[in-house]
Each structure stands twice: as structure tokens, then as C-alpha cells.
Design an enzyme around this catalytic site. Structure first.
Site: not given
Ligand code: CO8
Length: 258
Positions: A66, A109, A112, A132
Site C-alpha cells: 500500500a 498490499g 494481498e 506491515e
């Protein structure tokens, strides 16, 4: 054709291609990238000439996570009011097969997003991970759930606690990726594999995807019932008649997606 900020879109025969395209920040995933990906996937979904979707990254990574710059000052209520992950829920609704090609980093992300693909091809230099924890947070777009369903608690916990990177080889060993390919050939070979799938009977592919995804979410008995209904359903397609007729006549089937 449309212009996009964060992705590049093209069509290659029966394939819809989406390339993450913020190479200067290793394809860091900002909110507009996610909504562009989903708008495009939904267009591909509605386009009957497209039978499968390929997802890859431009530059030296698939995606390094992200966009930390965009997220750094967010507050809890910002996420709630924005309903931040609604686009990720749209991703889970895509019924056409999604084939990912990962090279370089697939972190946070980015990992993911890779875990949302139905098949995953990786370059030898691919590295996966959930860093993270090093930022004082945790995955939020399905990482703890999809990774655990895929590899089990033991490795998921280790990787999520430490943030350490998973090499391409380890990812293959743990069933995270289907196949390793040299970086130079990655996209070409992924496209070839995707084309094979795109040439199968589309409704069968669609109902297989649905049934396999159901398995992660349901008991064996319920899953079997679901499978059975999908199996029955395929006998109202022309492609079933054609596929079996072609077998009996010892020729190649001509599938129409009907
Ligand atoms: N966000 C914003 N910018 C990034 C990101 C990122 N995730 N990753 C890399 N960049 C930028 C760098 O800041 C740098 O920019 P600049 O040139 O302006 O300094 C540029 O990309 C190149 O990166 P590096 O110079 O750092 O390249 P290195 O090869 O030295 O290092 C790394 C590569 C190891 C990947 C390093 O960039 C890194 O650690 N990146 C962050 C990885 C990370 O922590 N990812 C997880 C983010 S949190 C997350 O994903 C939460 C998910 C929640 C839900 C998902 C919603 C989308």
C-alpha cells in the site's frame, strides 16, 4: 482508449491485461490504483471477447505494498467513512480467471493482490512478504486470512510476525505460486498459460473458479453440494454438448461460451 493514472490497460486476443504502473514508487498501491484495477476488471468482466485477465507490474516490482505516503496520516474513522476496502470486495466478485505475473517485490498490499489471483506465475527474483508489522500495523486486505488458508497457521504466523521475505523458491514450495519462470520470459509465459485457459469452455472455467473459491469458505459437505449444482448446471450449456460430441468424434471442440 481511456487514460489511467496508476495502471496500463491493453487487450491481447482473448486476454485483458492490467499492468500496475507507478514504477517510480515500486507500484505502491494507492486508492486510485485499486479503483482503476476494479473498474477495468469489471469492464473485462462485461466484455464477452475477454476470457481471462492477466495482472502484472511495470518496472522492477509487482508492487511494494500500500502507498505508505497516502496512508501515513490516516485516522481510524477515515477508513470507516471511506469504506476503504469496498474495492477489494469487488475484486472477490470477479468471475473470470485472474492470472498474476509477479516479479521483484510483492509486499503487503502487493502480496494481498497477488493472493487474490487464481493462478500465480513468479519470476525467480520474486519476493513476497508482509512487512506491515515493521510499520506498527498488519495486513488489511485479506492477507492474514488468505495466507493462512493457503499455507496454514505455522508459516503464516511466522511470516506475519517477522515481516521476513519469502523467496520465489519458498513461495513455490508452499504452494503460493504455480510456477517459477525467468524474469525475461515471465510475461510471455504467463500470457501463454492464460491463453490456454482462455481457450477452454468459459462457463466451465467460471463455475470451476466459483467452486474452488467456495472450498476455502465452507464445510466439505456444503462445498460438495455446491460443486454438484455447478456440475449439473454445465449440462445446460452448448459447450458441454460440443465438448462431449467432439470427444466422441475424435476432433477438437469449438467452444462458444454458451
Ligand atoms: N509506499 C510508498 N512508497 C514506496 C513504497 C510504499 N509501500 N515502497 C517503495 N516506495 C518508494 C520509496 O519510498 C522510493 O521512493 P523515493 O525514490 O522517492 O525515495 C521508491 O519507491 C523506491 O524504493 P526504495 O528506494 O526503497 O527501493 P529499495 O530497492 O531500496 O527497497 C523495498 C525496496 C524494500 C520494497 C522498500 O521500498 C520498502 O521497504 N518499501 C515498503 C514496503 C512495505 O512496508 N510495504 C507494506 C506497506 S503497508 C501495506 O501494504 C498495508 C496493506 C493494507 C491494505 C492494502 C491496501 C492497498
Amino acid at each position: 482508449s481511456k487514460s489511467y493514472e496508476a495502471i496500463e490497460v491493453s487487450q491481447h486476443g482473448k486476454l485483458g491485461l492490467i499492468a500496475l504502473n507507478r514504477p517510480k514508487v515500486l507500484n505502491a498501491i494507492n486508492r486510485s490504483m485499486v479503483s482503476e484495477i476494479l473498474d477495468t476488471m469489471e469492464e473485462f468482466e462485461a466484455d464477452s471477447s475477454i476470457k481471462a485477465i492477466v495482472l502484472c507490474g511495470k518496472g522492477r516490482a509487482f508492487a511494494a505494498g500500500a502507498d505508505i505516503d497516502e496512508m501515513a496520516n490516516d485516522q481510524t474513522i477515515d477508513f470507516e467513512l471511506r469504506n476503504q476496502f469496498k474495492d477489494w470486495d469487488r475484486l472477490a466478485m470477479i468471475k473470470k480467471p485472474i492470472i498474476g505475473a509477479v516479479h521483484g517485490f510483492a509486499l503487503g498490499g502487493g502480496f494481498e493482490l497477488a493472493l487474490c489471483c487464481d493462478l500465480l506465475f513468479a519470476a525467480d527474483n520474486a519476493e513476497f512478504g508482509f512487512p506491515e508489522v515493521n510499520l506498527g500495523v498488519m495486513p488489511g486486505a485479506g492477507g492474514t486470512q488468505r495466507l493462512t488458508k493457503l499455507v496454514g497457521k505455522t508459516k503464516a504466523m511466522e511470516w506475519l510476525f517477522t515481516g521476513k521475505r519469502i523467496t520465489a523458491k519458498e513461495a513455490l514450495q508452499h504452494g503460493i505460486v504455480n510456477q517459477l519462470i525467468s524474469e525475461e520470459l515471465l510475461l510471455e509465459e504467463t500470457i501463454k498459460a492464460a491463453e490456454q485457459i482462455a481457450n477452454q469452455a468459459p462457463i466451465a472455467i467460471r463455475l470451476i473458479k466459483e467452486a474452488v473459491l467456495k472450498a476455502a469458505d465452507t464445510s466439505l459437505n456444503e462445498g460438495m453440494e455446491f460443486e454438484r449444482k455447478n456440475f449439473y448446471l454445465l449440462f445446460s450449456t452448448e459447450d458441454q454438448k460440443e465438448g462431449m460430441k467432439a470427444f466422441i468424434e475424435k476432433r477438437k471442440p469449438q467452444f462458444k461460451g454458451k
